[in-house]
Design a protein around this motif. Structure first.
Motif, PDB file in Angstrom:
ATOM      1  N   UNK A 167      16.493  -6.586  -2.212  1.00 27.96           N
ATOM      2  CA  UNK A 167      17.353  -5.626  -2.935  1.00 27.96           C
ATOM      3  C   UNK A 167      17.112  -5.672  -4.445  1.00 27.96           C
ATOM      4  N   UNK A 168      16.376  -6.689  -4.933  1.00 31.17           N
ATOM      5  CA  UNK A 168      15.930  -6.684  -6.329  1.00 31.17           C
ATOM      6  C   UNK A 168      14.524  -6.079  -6.379  1.00 31.17           C
ATOM      7  N   UNK A 169      14.403  -4.868  -5.877  1.00 30.44           N
ATOM      8  CA  UNK A 169      13.089  -4.267  -5.618  1.00 30.44           C
ATOM      9  C   UNK A 169      12.202  -4.211  -6.850  1.00 30.44           C
ATOM     10  N   UNK A 228       5.917  -7.054  -2.648  1.00 35.73           N
ATOM     11  CA  UNK A 228       6.493  -6.164  -3.661  1.00 35.73           C
ATOM     12  C   UNK A 228       6.278  -4.710  -3.259  1.00 35.73           C
ATOM     13  N   UNK A 229       5.048  -4.410  -2.818  1.00 36.51           N
ATOM     14  CA  UNK A 229       4.746  -3.040  -2.381  1.00 36.51           C
ATOM     15  C   UNK A 229       5.511  -2.670  -1.119  1.00 36.51           C
ATOM     16  N   UNK A 230       5.710  -3.628  -0.235  1.00 39.45           N
ATOM     17  CA  UNK A 230       6.414  -3.340   1.015  1.00 39.45           C
ATOM     18  C   UNK A 230       7.792  -2.763   0.756  1.00 39.45           C
ATOM     19  N   UNK A 271      12.027   2.009   3.957  1.00 37.07           N
ATOM     20  CA  UNK A 271      13.058   2.709   4.713  1.00 37.07           C
ATOM     21  C   UNK A 271      13.942   1.663   5.392  1.00 37.07           C
ATOM     22  N   UNK A 272      15.087   1.378   4.782  1.00 38.21           N
ATOM     23  CA  UNK A 272      15.966   0.332   5.298  1.00 38.21           C
ATOM     24  C   UNK A 272      16.709   0.759   6.555  1.00 38.21           C
ATOM     25  N   UNK A 300       5.643   0.958   3.962  1.00 37.25           N
ATOM     26  CA  UNK A 300       4.647   1.984   3.647  1.00 37.25           C
ATOM     27  C   UNK A 300       3.368   1.864   4.472  1.00 37.25           C
ATOM     28  N   UNK A 301       3.039   0.684   4.968  1.00 37.74           N
ATOM     29  CA  UNK A 301       1.757   0.484   5.657  1.00 37.74           C
ATOM     30  C   UNK A 301       1.924   0.322   7.160  1.00 37.74           C
ATOM     31  N   UNK A 302       3.060   0.736   7.705  1.00 31.90           N
ATOM     32  CA  UNK A 302       3.401   0.427   9.091  1.00 31.90           C
ATOM     33  C   UNK A 302       3.738   1.703   9.865  1.00 31.90           C
ATOM     34  N   UNK A 303       3.217   1.799  11.096  1.00 32.65           N
ATOM     35  CA  UNK A 303       3.569   2.926  11.972  1.00 32.65           C
ATOM     36  C   UNK A 303       3.774   2.398  13.386  1.00 32.65           C
TER      37      UNK A 303
END
Length: 436
Positions: free
Chosen positions: A57-59, A94-96, A101-102, A108-111
């Motif tokens: 949450x401290x993105x 950090x990028x994740x 999408x919580x 971003x790299x997952x499907x």
């Protein structure tokens, strides 16, 4: 002793004293430089680890600390045998959580398009396309440049799929099932459910296409090698009767490598049929040949990967590090790195030529990783897991660092700099492109 001699000795002593002082000064400067490098390396390690353990949450703060650690790491002249591992982990996580999408817990790299385990991945000659097969009986076609896009369903059946392979021209996909033989589908056609262009009903232990030909090779349930294709159907009896887990054919199509459940590597060509015994026999789960044709990688049930020198016909190196069986192996196109996937839920990237370099660890799957492949450009890795997900990992540090500055909208504050960097470096903007 003459005055002239005394003068000469005095000048000589003065010269030696001055040289010693200069050497001492140079040595002290070198020590100071080494100390500075070590202090910076320690700071980089500390910042990377603090970023990684920081709550999601401290993105932005998590991301900015990772990016600043990366900047120091790039500029630091110290050896990067270990620090790169921590810097990468910080950048990845950090990028994740940037644009995470919580609600669906999707990064971003997952499907997820398979409803069961992803068991096989394959790239064809088109570098932007890859294929995946799942325990759900589905084979999907993906656009690497649009991983979040909807994949094309090439095949849907009620078969438990063991592996897939793509023909040399990318036109035909071969689907090897556990109990229904082999199915062939066109990669450019969208077929109705279960439709195929061909079916070979013979039950096989494993199968693969020949390089540059439409022929394919199988090991049937009796242990015979079968070579099949248009107007081709031949059988070769093996001297070894071990069950086969994996097959690899060299680019010439003249040498076949079989990895078996008894841990023996079989090497078969038109002149010989031999078994190479590897110390401490463990089942062989995966094989790969390096692009320069010099090395064969052998992924084993023990949890290690054996690098076999094809020219010298001997083991070059045994790479250990996984906590469970290695399920897949792959080489980077520049012959510098080896990829290993494992049932310990991680994928690792190893430096082939320098054993001192710690591997990059891709550890964001929640269950066994069954398959992993380098993308053709070597900048990404695609993995498939028992957790039903496919992940596309960017392994280019600079791309991960740049993405952070594209997504955050602030820099570190002066207080945050004091907290996470200290007074070793004067304050600077981590992302200068951001307007304050």
């Amino acid at each position: 002793m003459t005055i002239r001699t005394l003068s000469f000795l005095f000048l000589l002593l003065s010269s030696l004293t001055l040289q010693a002082q200069v050497q001492d000064s140079s040595y002290i400067d070198e020590l100071k430089e080494e100390i500075s490098i070590l202090k910076t390396t320690e700071l980089i390690q500390s910042m990377s680890q603090r970023s990684e353990i920081m709550p999601s949450y401290h993105t932005e703060l998590k991301a900015l600390i990772a990016k600043q650690a990366y900047d120091f790491w790039v500029e630091n002249e110290g050896e990067k045998y270990v620090s790169h591992k921590n810097v990468y982990a910080a950048l990845y996580y950090a990028n994740k959580y940037l644009n995470y999408d919580s609600t669906t817990f999707q990064s971003y790299n997952q499907v997820m398009a398979h409803s069961e385990s992803v068991v096989s991945l394959k790239f064809g000659p088109d570098s932007s396309t890859f294929y995946s097969a799942g325990s759900d009986g589905r084979v999907l076609k993906w656009n690497l440049n649009d991983i979040k896009g909807i994949p094309t369903v090439l095949y849907q059946g009620d078969h438990l799929i063991k592996s897939i392979d793509v023909s040399h021209d990318g036109q035909i996909l071969m689907i090897t099932s556990k109990s229904d033989g082999i199915f062939f589908v066109k990669t450019k056609d969208i077929l109705s459910e279960g439709e195929t262009i061909s079916h070979d009903p013979e039950l096989v232990q494993n199968a693969t296409f020949f390089p540059n030909e439409y022929k394919y090779l199988t090991v049937n349930q009796s242990g015979q090698i079968r070579i099949k294709g248009f107007n081709v159907d031949s059988t070769l009896n093996r001297s070894n009767n071990q069950a086969v887990n994996t097959i690899m054919i060299d680019e010439s199509g003249k040498e076949v490598f079989l990895g078996g459940k008894k841990g023996q590597l079989e090497i078969i060509n038109d002149r010989s049929d031999s078994s190479y015994f590897i110390p401490e026999l463990f089942a062989i789960n995966a094989l790969a040949i390096s692009p320069d044709k010099k090395l064969l990688a052998i992924g084993r049930e023990k949890g290690d990967a054996v690098l076999y020198d094809l020219e010298k016909k001997k083991i070059k190196r045994i790479i250990s590090g996984h906590q469970s069986a290695v399920t897949d192996v792959d080489f980077s196109n520049d012959n510098q790195h080896l990829l290993t996937a494992s049932r310990d839920a991680t994928t690792r990237i190893w430096d082939i030529n320098n054993s001192r370099v710690m591997p990059l660890i891709l550890d964001d799957h929640e269950d066994w990783v069954f398959c992993a492949k380098f993308t053709p450009d070597g900048k990404r890795v695609v993995t498939g897991s028992k957790d039903k997900h496919i992940r596309v990992w960017t392994i280019d540090f600079e791309q991960l660092a740049d993405r952070i500055c594209q997504l955050v909208d602030r820099n570190l504050t002066a207080d945050e700099w004091d907290e996470y960097v200290g007074d070793t470096f004067s304050y600077q903007e981590t992302c200068p492109n951001i307007e304050n």
